[in-house]
Design a protein around this motif. Structure first.
Motif, PDB file in Angstrom:
ATOM      1  N   ARG A  28      10.334   0.311  -7.169  1.00 54.29           N
ATOM      2  CA  ARG A  28      10.039   1.240  -6.081  1.00 54.29           C
ATOM      3  C   ARG A  28      10.564   0.725  -4.742  1.00 54.29           C
ATOM      4  O   ARG A  28      11.047   1.492  -3.910  1.00 54.29           O
ATOM      5  CB  ARG A  28       8.533   1.471  -6.001  1.00 54.29           C
ATOM      6  N   THR A  80       0.839  -1.207   0.000  1.00 53.45           N
ATOM      7  CA  THR A  80       0.000   0.000   0.000  1.00 53.45           C
ATOM      8  C   THR A  80       0.868   1.247   0.000  1.00 53.45           C
ATOM      9  O   THR A  80       0.581   2.230  -0.700  1.00 53.45           O
ATOM     10  CB  THR A  80      -0.941  -0.007   1.216  1.00 53.45           C
ATOM     11  N   ASP A  81       1.947   1.215   0.811  1.00 51.61           N
ATOM     12  CA  ASP A  81       2.866   2.363   0.838  1.00 51.61           C
ATOM     13  C   ASP A  81       3.513   2.585  -0.531  1.00 51.61           C
ATOM     14  O   ASP A  81       3.817   3.730  -0.895  1.00 51.61           O
ATOM     15  CB  ASP A  81       3.957   2.133   1.887  1.00 51.61           C
ATOM     16  N   GLY A 128       1.971   2.046  -3.283  1.00 51.88           N
ATOM     17  CA  GLY A 128       0.907   2.395  -4.221  1.00 51.88           C
ATOM     18  C   GLY A 128       0.526   1.265  -5.161  1.00 51.88           C
ATOM     19  O   GLY A 128      -0.028   1.508  -6.240  1.00 51.88           O
ATOM     20  N   GLN A 129       0.791   0.019  -4.771  1.00 55.99           N
ATOM     21  CA  GLN A 129       0.554  -1.126  -5.648  1.00 55.99           C
ATOM     22  C   GLN A 129      -0.526  -2.066  -5.126  1.00 55.99           C
ATOM     23  O   GLN A 129      -0.871  -3.044  -5.786  1.00 55.99           O
ATOM     24  CB  GLN A 129       1.858  -1.927  -5.807  1.00 55.99           C
ATOM     25  N   SER A 130      -1.074  -1.826  -3.952  1.00 56.96           N
ATOM     26  CA  SER A 130      -1.988  -2.772  -3.329  1.00 56.96           C
ATOM     27  C   SER A 130      -3.255  -2.983  -4.163  1.00 56.96           C
ATOM     28  O   SER A 130      -3.675  -4.121  -4.415  1.00 56.96           O
ATOM     29  CB  SER A 130      -2.351  -2.289  -1.924  1.00 56.96           C
ATOM     30  N   LYS A 131      -3.900  -1.892  -4.608  1.00 58.12           N
ATOM     31  CA  LYS A 131      -5.148  -2.008  -5.365  1.00 58.12           C
ATOM     32  C   LYS A 131      -4.926  -2.728  -6.702  1.00 58.12           C
ATOM     33  O   LYS A 131      -5.717  -3.586  -7.108  1.00 58.12           O
ATOM     34  CB  LYS A 131      -5.753  -0.635  -5.602  1.00 58.12           C
TER      35      LYS A 131
END
Length: 455
Positions: free
Chosen positions: A154, A101-102, A104-107
């Motif tokens: 990342r 999530t940090d 920005g890849q969770s969704k």
């Protein structure tokens, strides 16, 4: 009657001693904190998990393509499909999910996992030549592979940034330790001046003068021990930290971990030496008592060898343990190691770099004999009687740093352990120092083995 300036001197000396202890504890705490920071590896674990998930997706995509073209078994596809699902589940649970999530890849990963599960029947039931199904599956796996590649990049950048921050913090900690050590040295000088002034005030009274002599002797022993016994671990710690500062990000993680472990080991040894130093200061007063426990002979020798190799890695130290030597004895390990460390250090210090130092362990007259042999400068015959006197240094030691207390302390500790320390030396040829400890204090199992061997 004690004069006012003498009371002030004592108060100032006491305050300096307290400050000395506080600074030393602070330096050890900062070193321990630095070692803990160097052990963090969250970024490495996540980068590994992301790369393994991407690899699983690539293998599944390749297996599907080969199956549609070559009519292969579906067992390989099912296995790789299950591996990919397990990797995706790992990234979507607990701390891993927060990490993604940090980034920005969770969704995106959640959507990809859902899309893949929606095609499960087509993946597991793929038939030969079904290129349409292959294309649909590839349209889902392709974006997932790209997304995982971006996540890996990342994560790597984030890891580099975290490593840089830790290095900056460690550099600050090292500077604090250096300042603390300089302050300790300054306090030691201040203590010397304060105690000497206090001694001068008690010269009018014979009883007071005798008391001041005892205090001065205890203090000189303390300062000498700090200089002599603490030098090796501090030198090892300083060497490891200097290498870390010079190499920075170019140092491999394995090397950082090795040096961190080295620092941690020396900090632990230094902590033990603090207690041992106070024990040796009380040695003359008969207040030091050994704490015997089962000690392995090979371990005692190897620790002394390892400590010296850490300080002088280019020197050769050979170890020979005779077959009749019992594997363990009952003795105080810390006091025994102090003696062996001193003997090995002296052998290295007073012999040429090309000459190996030999540690030979044998038994004689129900004693274990630890003999440390060197091919160094030796000791003149006329000076050998004074060798174990405190602060005495042989004429052949000129130009070699030393305080002249190490062998005196070692001799006293050997007697305290129920043994003795003796030597054979010839000037210009070399010396052999032998620590003899009684076998009679060995554990019952060892005594039984020794008695059986003798009969």
């Amino acid at each position: 009657m004690i004069r006012r300036n003498e009371i002030i001197a004592y108060v100032m000396a006491g305050a300096a001693i307290v400050a000395f202890g506080v600074l030393l504890v602070f330096a050890l705490f900062r070193l321990a904190a630095t070692e803990t920071e160097m052990r963090k590896n969250e970024g490495d674990n996540m980068l590994w998990a992301i790369s393994r998930t991407q690899s699983a997706a690539l293998h599944l995509d390749a297996s599907i393509t080969r199956h549609a073209a070559l009519r292969l078994s579906t067992g390989d596809i099912e296995r790789r499909y299950n591996i990919l699902l397990s990797r995706l589940s790992l990234l979507s649970e607990g701390p891993q999910r927060r990490y993604m999530t940090d980034l920005g890849q969770s969704k995106n990963l959640a959507m990809a996992e859902r899309d893949i599960k929606a095609l499960e029947s087509e993946i597991l039931g793929l038939s030969f030549g079904d290129t349409a199904a292959v294309n649909r599956i590839h349209d889902v796996l392709g974006p997932l592979i790209e997304e995982l590649g971006r996540a890996g990049n990342r994560s790597m950048v984030r890891q580099w940034e975290a490593t840089g921050a830790r290095l900056d913090q460690q550099r600050q900690s090292i500077l604090q330790v250096i300042v603390s050590i300089l302050a300790i040295i300054a306090l030691g000088i201040f203590l010397s001046v304060s105690m000497l002034r206090a001694m001068a005030g008690h010269q009018r009274s014979l009883r007071s003068f005798k008391r001041e002599q005892e205090v001065a002797e205890a203090y000189r022993s303390f300062v000498a021990l700090v200089s002599h016994q603490f030098r090796t671990p501090l030198a090892v710690i300083d060497s490891a930290m200097q290498r870390l500062l010079r190499s920075g990000r170019n140092m491999e993680r394995a090397e950082i971990e090795r040096r961190a472990e080295q620092v941690r080991t020396e900090v632990a040894g230094l902590t033990k030496l603090i207690g041992a130093t106070l024990d040796v200061v009380r040695l003359e007063a008969g207040q030091v008592m050994p704490s015997p426990e089962t000690c392995y002979v090979e371990t005692l020798v190897e620790r002394a060898r390892t400590r010296q190799i850490a300080e002088t890695p280019d020197r050769v130290i050979e170890v020979q343990i005779a077959s009749e030597v019992p594997p363990s004895i009952e003795t105080d390990p810390l006091l025994t190691e102090q003696i062996l460390n001193n003997l090995v250090s002296n052998a290295v210090k007073y012999s040429p770099e090309t000459e190996p130092v030999k540690i030979r362990v044998s038994t004689l007259n129900k004693q274990v004999c630890f003999a440390v042999e060197d091919g160094g400068v030796g000791i003149p015959d006329i000076e050998q009687a004074k060798l174990f006197d405190r602060f005495f240094r042989a004429s052949t030691s000129a130009g070699v740093p030393g305080t002249g207390v190490g062998l005196s302390i070692a001799s006293q500790l050997a007697r305290l352990l129920g043994g003795q320390l003796d030597f054979v030396s010839r000037a210009g040829i070399g010396s052999t120092f032998t620590l003899r400890l009684p076998i009679a204090s060995a554990s019952p199992q060892v005594r039984s083995r020794v008695q059986n061997a003798e009969t």
